[in-house]
Scaffold this motif. Structure first.
Motif, PDB file in Angstrom:
ATOM      1  N   LEU A  67    -109.966  -9.491  17.061  1.00 48.08           N
ATOM      2  CA  LEU A  67    -108.996  -9.702  16.513  1.00 48.08           C
ATOM      3  C   LEU A  67    -108.792  -7.637  16.225  1.00 48.08           C
ATOM      4  O   LEU A  67    -109.605  -7.235  15.766  1.00 48.08           O
ATOM      5  CB  LEU A  67    -108.561  -9.463  15.155  1.00 48.08           C
ATOM      6  CG  LEU A  67    -108.588 -11.493  15.312  1.00 48.08           C
ATOM      7  CD1 LEU A  67    -108.454 -12.307  13.520  1.00 48.08           C
ATOM      8  CD2 LEU A  67    -107.408 -11.802  16.197  1.00 48.08           C
ATOM      9  N   VAL A  68    -107.417  -7.684  16.894  1.00 46.91           N
ATOM     10  CA  VAL A  68    -107.769  -5.615  17.076  1.00 46.91           C
ATOM     11  C   VAL A  68    -105.835  -5.625  15.765  1.00 46.91           C
ATOM     12  O   VAL A  68    -105.007  -6.316  15.972  1.00 46.91           O
ATOM     13  CB  VAL A  68    -107.339  -5.444  18.137  1.00 46.91           C
ATOM     14  CG1 VAL A  68    -107.222  -4.459  18.331  1.00 46.91           C
ATOM     15  CG2 VAL A  68    -108.313  -5.034  18.865  1.00 46.91           C
ATOM     16  N   ASP A  69    -106.302  -4.468  15.331  1.00 50.84           N
ATOM     17  CA  ASP A  69    -105.113  -4.351  14.100  1.00 50.84           C
ATOM     18  C   ASP A  69    -103.976  -4.427  15.129  1.00 50.84           C
ATOM     19  O   ASP A  69    -104.075  -3.265  16.658  1.00 50.84           O
ATOM     20  CB  ASP A  69    -105.210  -3.116  13.618  1.00 50.84           C
ATOM     21  CG  ASP A  69    -104.261  -2.395  12.787  1.00 50.84           C
ATOM     22  OD1 ASP A  69    -103.296  -2.946  11.751  1.00 50.84           O
ATOM     23  OD2 ASP A  69    -103.513  -1.310  12.548  1.00 50.84           O
ATOM     24  N   SER A  70    -102.261  -4.614  14.779  1.00 49.40           N
ATOM     25  CA  SER A  70    -101.488  -4.706  16.069  1.00 49.40           C
ATOM     26  C   SER A  70    -100.496  -4.308  14.902  1.00 49.40           C
ATOM     27  O   SER A  70     -99.485  -3.954  15.123  1.00 49.40           O
ATOM     28  CB  SER A  70    -101.281  -5.665  15.634  1.00 49.40           C
ATOM     29  OG  SER A  70    -100.659  -6.437  15.471  1.00 49.40           O
ATOM     30  N   ARG A  87     -96.472  -5.746  16.777  1.00 50.30           N
ATOM     31  CA  ARG A  87     -96.112  -4.617  17.217  1.00 50.30           C
ATOM     32  C   ARG A  87     -96.314  -3.533  18.398  1.00 50.30           C
ATOM     33  O   ARG A  87     -95.913  -3.022  19.240  1.00 50.30           O
ATOM     34  CB  ARG A  87     -95.869  -3.506  16.261  1.00 50.30           C
ATOM     35  CG  ARG A  87     -94.920  -4.323  15.616  1.00 50.30           C
ATOM     36  CD  ARG A  87     -95.060  -3.334  13.855  1.00 50.30           C
ATOM     37  NE  ARG A  87     -94.419  -4.544  12.688  1.00 50.30           N
ATOM     38  CZ  ARG A  87     -94.308  -3.351  11.246  1.00 50.30           C
ATOM     39  NH1 ARG A  87     -95.107  -2.532  11.040  1.00 50.30           N
ATOM     40  NH2 ARG A  87     -93.538  -3.823   9.792  1.00 50.30           N
ATOM     41  N   ARG A  88     -98.213  -3.235  18.722  1.00 51.97           N
ATOM     42  CA  ARG A  88     -98.855  -2.920  19.407  1.00 51.97           C
ATOM     43  C   ARG A  88     -99.288  -3.644  20.645  1.00 51.97           C
ATOM     44  O   ARG A  88    -100.200  -4.080  19.745  1.00 51.97           O
ATOM     45  CB  ARG A  88     -98.856  -1.713  19.743  1.00 51.97           C
ATOM     46  CG  ARG A  88     -99.662  -1.506  18.148  1.00 51.97           C
ATOM     47  CD  ARG A  88    -100.221  -0.158  17.369  1.00 51.97           C
ATOM     48  NE  ARG A  88    -101.258  -0.418  16.032  1.00 51.97           N
ATOM     49  CZ  ARG A  88    -100.837  -0.030  15.261  1.00 51.97           C
ATOM     50  NH1 ARG A  88    -100.230   1.564  15.330  1.00 51.97           N
ATOM     51  NH2 ARG A  88    -101.952   0.174  14.232  1.00 51.97           N
ATOM     52  N   PRO A  89     -99.624  -3.862  21.630  1.00 53.93           N
ATOM     53  CA  PRO A  89    -100.990  -4.124  22.357  1.00 53.93           C
ATOM     54  C   PRO A  89    -102.337  -3.470  21.936  1.00 53.93           C
ATOM     55  O   PRO A  89    -102.522  -2.522  21.816  1.00 53.93           O
ATOM     56  CB  PRO A  89    -100.676  -4.338  23.343  1.00 53.93           C
ATOM     57  CG  PRO A  89     -99.818  -2.708  23.557  1.00 53.93           C
ATOM     58  CD  PRO A  89     -99.019  -2.783  22.652  1.00 53.93           C
ATOM     59  N   VAL A  90    -103.503  -4.344  21.818  1.00 50.25           N
ATOM     60  CA  VAL A  90    -104.666  -3.564  22.279  1.00 50.25           C
ATOM     61  C   VAL A  90    -104.792  -2.612  23.350  1.00 50.25           C
ATOM     62  O   VAL A  90    -104.329  -2.440  24.329  1.00 50.25           O
ATOM     63  CB  VAL A  90    -105.681  -4.202  23.122  1.00 50.25           C
ATOM     64  CG1 VAL A  90    -107.189  -4.099  22.454  1.00 50.25           C
ATOM     65  CG2 VAL A  90    -105.820  -5.911  22.145  1.00 50.25           C
TER      66      VAL A  90
END
Length: 261
Positions: free
Chosen positions: A141-144, A191-194
């Motif tokens: 998981l990546v902060d979005s 809100r934003r992709p990787v």
């Protein structure tokens, strides 16, 4: 288009296909289907358009499923497409043997043992008997920019958006543990992709196919992920909100493949 009378997808080996495509530089496009968000009136049309636009895979599932329709969804996919249906489970309850394969997700970006190994122990005997192709996957998981359902349900902290080195080391550890795919996900409704920088950092460190999803809601974002090193891009919410995005991203994937040929 007439319904398909035979399941062509079931004869495929998904993992071999992914590795073969990676070796030749061919990119893939997966459409994410959340059973709770499927509208029956438009589902058949989505499936037919997916075939027409050469979608490679369906990922079926979500962090939280509240309806008992997994089997019905798979059966409908079978009827109208030859596209492989791959389970994208949120927990050990989300198993449907009629699918082609399952992403056996180990949440290597978090430190919650339930999603590193606990749910897997519960699911293992059922998976053993299911006939599903098992795809051991390092899930990151990546902060979005917003808390997503998967981070809330899994009770884990996503990887920092601006720390590609952390992501690269995490992916390397997953590969060294024997995981066969790396899946970087910004989460549903991101809100934003990787970032391309993170994708490129991971690509430079692992040999596994890389799957990237979350926040890919435009052709530009799809192209950026592919050019940075993603082997498979996954789009769900973007297509739910704008069905015309499906042919646009499919065309972008095909353009990238032509450029790399």
């Amino acid at each position: 288009m007439q319904p398909h009378n035979q399941n062509q997808a079931s004869t495929r080996n998904v993992l071999n296909t992914l590795y073969s495509r990676k070796e030749t530089g061919q990119k893939s496009f997966a459409v994410l289907l959340d059973p709770d968000k499927i509208e029956q009136d438009s589902f058949k049309d989505l499936l037919i358009r997916s075939v027409e636009n050469r979608v490679d895979f369906f990922f079926v599932g979500g962090s939280l499923i509240t309806n008992f329709i997994l089997r019905e969804v798979i059966e409908t996919i079978r009827t109208y497409t030859p596209i492989p249906a791959i389970l994208f489970p949120g927990n050990s309850l989300h198993i449907e043997p009629s699918a082609d394969a399952i992403l056996l997700l180990s949440l290597i970006s978090g430190r919650n043992p339930e999603f590193l190994i606990g749910q897997h122990v519960i699911a293992a005997p059922l998976l053993k008997r299911s006939g599903l192709e098992i795809l051991p996957t390092g899930y990151m998981l990546v902060d979005s920019g917003v808390q997503t359902t998967v981070s809330y349900i899994s009770n884990t902290t996503p990887l920092p958006y601006d720390k590609p080195g952390v992501a690269a080391c995490t992916a390397m550890a997953g590969e060294m543990l024997g995981l066969k795919l790396i899946y970087m996900d910004a989460g549903s409704g991101a809100r934003r992709p990787v970032s391309p920088e993170m994708i490129a950092a991971v690509r430079s460190c692992v040999d596994t196919p890389i799957v990237v999803g979350g926040g890919i809601n435009s052709v530009e974002r799809a192209q950026a992920a592919l050019q940075a090193g993603a082997d498979v891009i996954v789009v769900g919410n973007g297509i739910e909100k704008n069905p015309d995005l499906l042919p646009e991203i499919a065309a972008a994937v095909q353009d990238v493949n032509r450029q790399l040929a």
